[in-house]
Design an enzyme around this catalytic site. Sequence first.
Site, PDB file in Angstrom:
ATOM      1  N   GLY A  10      -0.390  -1.614   9.543  1.00  0.00           N
ATOM      2  CA  GLY A  10      -0.035  -3.038   9.468  1.00  0.00           C
ATOM      3  C   GLY A  10       1.328  -3.266  10.099  1.00  0.00           C
ATOM      4  O   GLY A  10       1.974  -2.333  10.585  1.00  0.00           O
ATOM      5  N   PHE A  11       1.742  -4.502  10.056  1.00  0.00           N
ATOM      6  CA  PHE A  11       2.999  -4.886  10.701  1.00  0.00           C
ATOM      7  C   PHE A  11       4.196  -4.123  10.113  1.00  0.00           C
ATOM      8  O   PHE A  11       4.886  -3.380  10.819  1.00  0.00           O
ATOM      9  CB  PHE A  11       3.142  -6.412  10.584  1.00  0.00           C
ATOM     10  CG  PHE A  11       4.529  -6.931  10.690  1.00  0.00           C
ATOM     11  CD1 PHE A  11       5.298  -6.646  11.813  1.00  0.00           C
ATOM     12  CD2 PHE A  11       5.079  -7.718   9.686  1.00  0.00           C
ATOM     13  CE1 PHE A  11       6.595  -7.131  11.931  1.00  0.00           C
ATOM     14  CE2 PHE A  11       6.359  -8.206   9.785  1.00  0.00           C
ATOM     15  CZ  PHE A  11       7.126  -7.908  10.904  1.00  0.00           C
ATOM     16  N   ILE A  12       4.401  -4.237   8.812  1.00  0.00           N
ATOM     17  CA  ILE A  12       5.573  -3.577   8.219  1.00  0.00           C
ATOM     18  C   ILE A  12       5.386  -2.058   8.235  1.00  0.00           C
ATOM     19  O   ILE A  12       6.299  -1.306   8.591  1.00  0.00           O
ATOM     20  CB  ILE A  12       5.826  -4.090   6.778  1.00  0.00           C
ATOM     21  CG1 ILE A  12       6.177  -5.586   6.803  1.00  0.00           C
ATOM     22  CG2 ILE A  12       6.945  -3.291   6.104  1.00  0.00           C
ATOM     23  CD1 ILE A  12       6.446  -6.216   5.445  1.00  0.00           C
ATOM     24  N   ASP A  31      -5.185   3.562   6.469  1.00  0.00           N
ATOM     25  CA  ASP A  31      -5.349   2.125   6.684  1.00  0.00           C
ATOM     26  C   ASP A  31      -6.827   1.863   6.937  1.00  0.00           C
ATOM     27  O   ASP A  31      -7.475   2.619   7.658  1.00  0.00           O
ATOM     28  CB  ASP A  31      -4.523   1.699   7.909  1.00  0.00           C
ATOM     29  CG  ASP A  31      -4.212   0.215   7.885  1.00  0.00           C
ATOM     30  OD1 ASP A  31      -3.031  -0.159   7.956  1.00  0.00           O
ATOM     31  OD2 ASP A  31      -5.164  -0.604   7.798  1.00  0.00           O
ATOM     32  N   ASN A  32      -7.350   0.797   6.357  1.00  0.00           N
ATOM     33  CA  ASN A  32      -8.765   0.484   6.619  1.00  0.00           C
ATOM     34  C   ASN A  32      -8.930  -0.551   7.738  1.00  0.00           C
ATOM     35  O   ASN A  32     -10.038  -1.020   7.996  1.00  0.00           O
ATOM     36  CB  ASN A  32      -9.489   0.019   5.343  1.00  0.00           C
ATOM     37  CG  ASN A  32      -8.986  -1.329   4.852  1.00  0.00           C
ATOM     38  OD1 ASN A  32      -8.119  -1.943   5.472  1.00  0.00           O
ATOM     39  ND2 ASN A  32      -9.535  -1.784   3.734  1.00  0.00           N
ATOM     40  N   LEU A  76       1.811  -0.060   0.740  1.00  0.00           N
ATOM     41  CA  LEU A  76       1.846  -1.364   1.421  1.00  0.00           C
ATOM     42  C   LEU A  76       0.457  -1.954   1.621  1.00  0.00           C
ATOM     43  O   LEU A  76       0.326  -3.119   1.997  1.00  0.00           O
ATOM     44  CB  LEU A  76       2.501  -1.228   2.808  1.00  0.00           C
ATOM     45  CG  LEU A  76       3.882  -0.591   2.919  1.00  0.00           C
ATOM     46  CD1 LEU A  76       4.369  -0.641   4.366  1.00  0.00           C
ATOM     47  CD2 LEU A  76       4.893  -1.280   2.029  1.00  0.00           C
ATOM     48  N   THR A  95      -8.769  -5.109  -3.881  1.00  0.00           N
ATOM     49  CA  THR A  95      -7.834  -4.270  -3.103  1.00  0.00           C
ATOM     50  C   THR A  95      -6.482  -4.216  -3.800  1.00  0.00           C
ATOM     51  O   THR A  95      -5.901  -3.142  -3.970  1.00  0.00           O
ATOM     52  CB  THR A  95      -7.626  -4.856  -1.681  1.00  0.00           C
ATOM     53  OG1 THR A  95      -8.887  -5.041  -1.082  1.00  0.00           O
ATOM     54  CG2 THR A  95      -6.771  -3.935  -0.835  1.00  0.00           C
ATOM     55  N   ALA A 117       5.106  -2.266  -2.580  1.00  0.00           N
ATOM     56  CA  ALA A 117       5.397  -3.543  -1.925  1.00  0.00           C
ATOM     57  C   ALA A 117       4.758  -4.665  -2.733  1.00  0.00           C
ATOM     58  O   ALA A 117       3.538  -4.768  -2.807  1.00  0.00           O
ATOM     59  CB  ALA A 117       4.858  -3.541  -0.503  1.00  0.00           C
ATOM     60  N   TYR A 150      -3.168 -14.434  -5.243  1.00  0.00           N
ATOM     61  CA  TYR A 150      -2.400 -13.374  -4.582  1.00  0.00           C
ATOM     62  C   TYR A 150      -1.167 -13.015  -5.413  1.00  0.00           C
ATOM     63  O   TYR A 150      -0.898 -11.848  -5.698  1.00  0.00           O
ATOM     64  CB  TYR A 150      -2.010 -13.843  -3.175  1.00  0.00           C
ATOM     65  CG  TYR A 150      -1.135 -12.877  -2.438  1.00  0.00           C
ATOM     66  CD1 TYR A 150      -1.607 -11.621  -2.069  1.00  0.00           C
ATOM     67  CD2 TYR A 150       0.176 -13.211  -2.108  1.00  0.00           C
ATOM     68  CE1 TYR A 150      -0.795 -10.729  -1.391  1.00  0.00           C
ATOM     69  CE2 TYR A 150       0.985 -12.324  -1.422  1.00  0.00           C
ATOM     70  CZ  TYR A 150       0.504 -11.091  -1.068  1.00  0.00           C
ATOM     71  OH  TYR A 150       1.311 -10.208  -0.404  1.00  0.00           O
TER      72      TYR A 150
END
Length: 322
Positions: A10-12, A31-32, A76, A95, A117, A150
Amino acid sequence: MKVLITGGAGFIGSHLATRHLSLGDDVAIIDNLSTSAMENIQHLVEHPRCSCLVDDILNVEVMRGLISECDLIYHLAAAVGVEYVLENPLKTLTTNIRGTEIILELANEQKKRVVLASTSEIYGKKNGNVPFREDSDRLLGPTTVVRWSYSTTKAVDELLALAYWREKRLPTVIVRPFNVIGPRQTGRYGMVVPRFIKQAMLGDDITVYDDGEQRRCFTYIDDAVDGLIALASSDRAFGDVFNLGSNFESSIKDLAHKIKAMTGSDSEIAFIPFSQTLSRNGLYEDLVYRAPDLQKIRDLVGYDPKVDLDEALRRIIEDFKR
Ligand code: UDP
């Protein structure tokens, strides 16, 4: 040190992986690819000290193996982005809650250090005490507004991590990032900065929701990575919660004008009424204002974000052009 990063594509995660490799550490990524992309880590897959597995954190045996081999876990992997959350309410819950339960349970078996995170969404709406301090009250809307699910999943994650620390002495640190931006972030799931830059560069309308008076503090990715690594290295951070953000604040309207000017774009700035945005089905509600109090992280690890919004946008626009 060997570092495991869930959501490392991912981004971070991809920026964090790059930094740990440059510090000489080994990095394992799982990572999926649900909201991330292999191209984020294309520059890492050939690296001799980096391994990358495309799999799901809900896969307990895979996670047990990865955790047994690492010294530190950054957790994360999560469903993120308001649009993704609205479209995938059930997946968001499983998730974010089951995934974190699995990681903490396995980390506890082997007493591995975990950086969790969380999110600045935890605080919810402006509730009279912005900037938000880690011990501020939370103010959420009803369960029928999907946005708040969320925040709720991440609150459960935080409670789990705190309970593991209190009852089992599992060394965990909870981090609440505030609007982190940088190269490789996608606007596909909401995030305003990559969206506006893409719109400006394509000459499309820049879509400011409502009157654009909503305000956010934007944190450049390099500063966020500094903060994450500093907290991961501090034993005094265990069992505690930290904001990770900046005080580089802007209204969304000013952000649109700034991006239009910096890209030399002739896009129109279009103000989209809330009734025509994500809120149209009553599932989404915007936040008027979000800003962090950074005293706690500053006091503990000397965190001091350096990249202001102009410089951050300059770097992201350069990257978009490339
Ligand atoms: N926003 C906007 N236009 C867009 C996307 C987002 O005006 O195309 C606004 C959104 O309403 C919010 C702010 O930008 O007030 C930040 O949105 P983002 O999804 O990046 O993060 P949030 O802080 O809401 O989690």
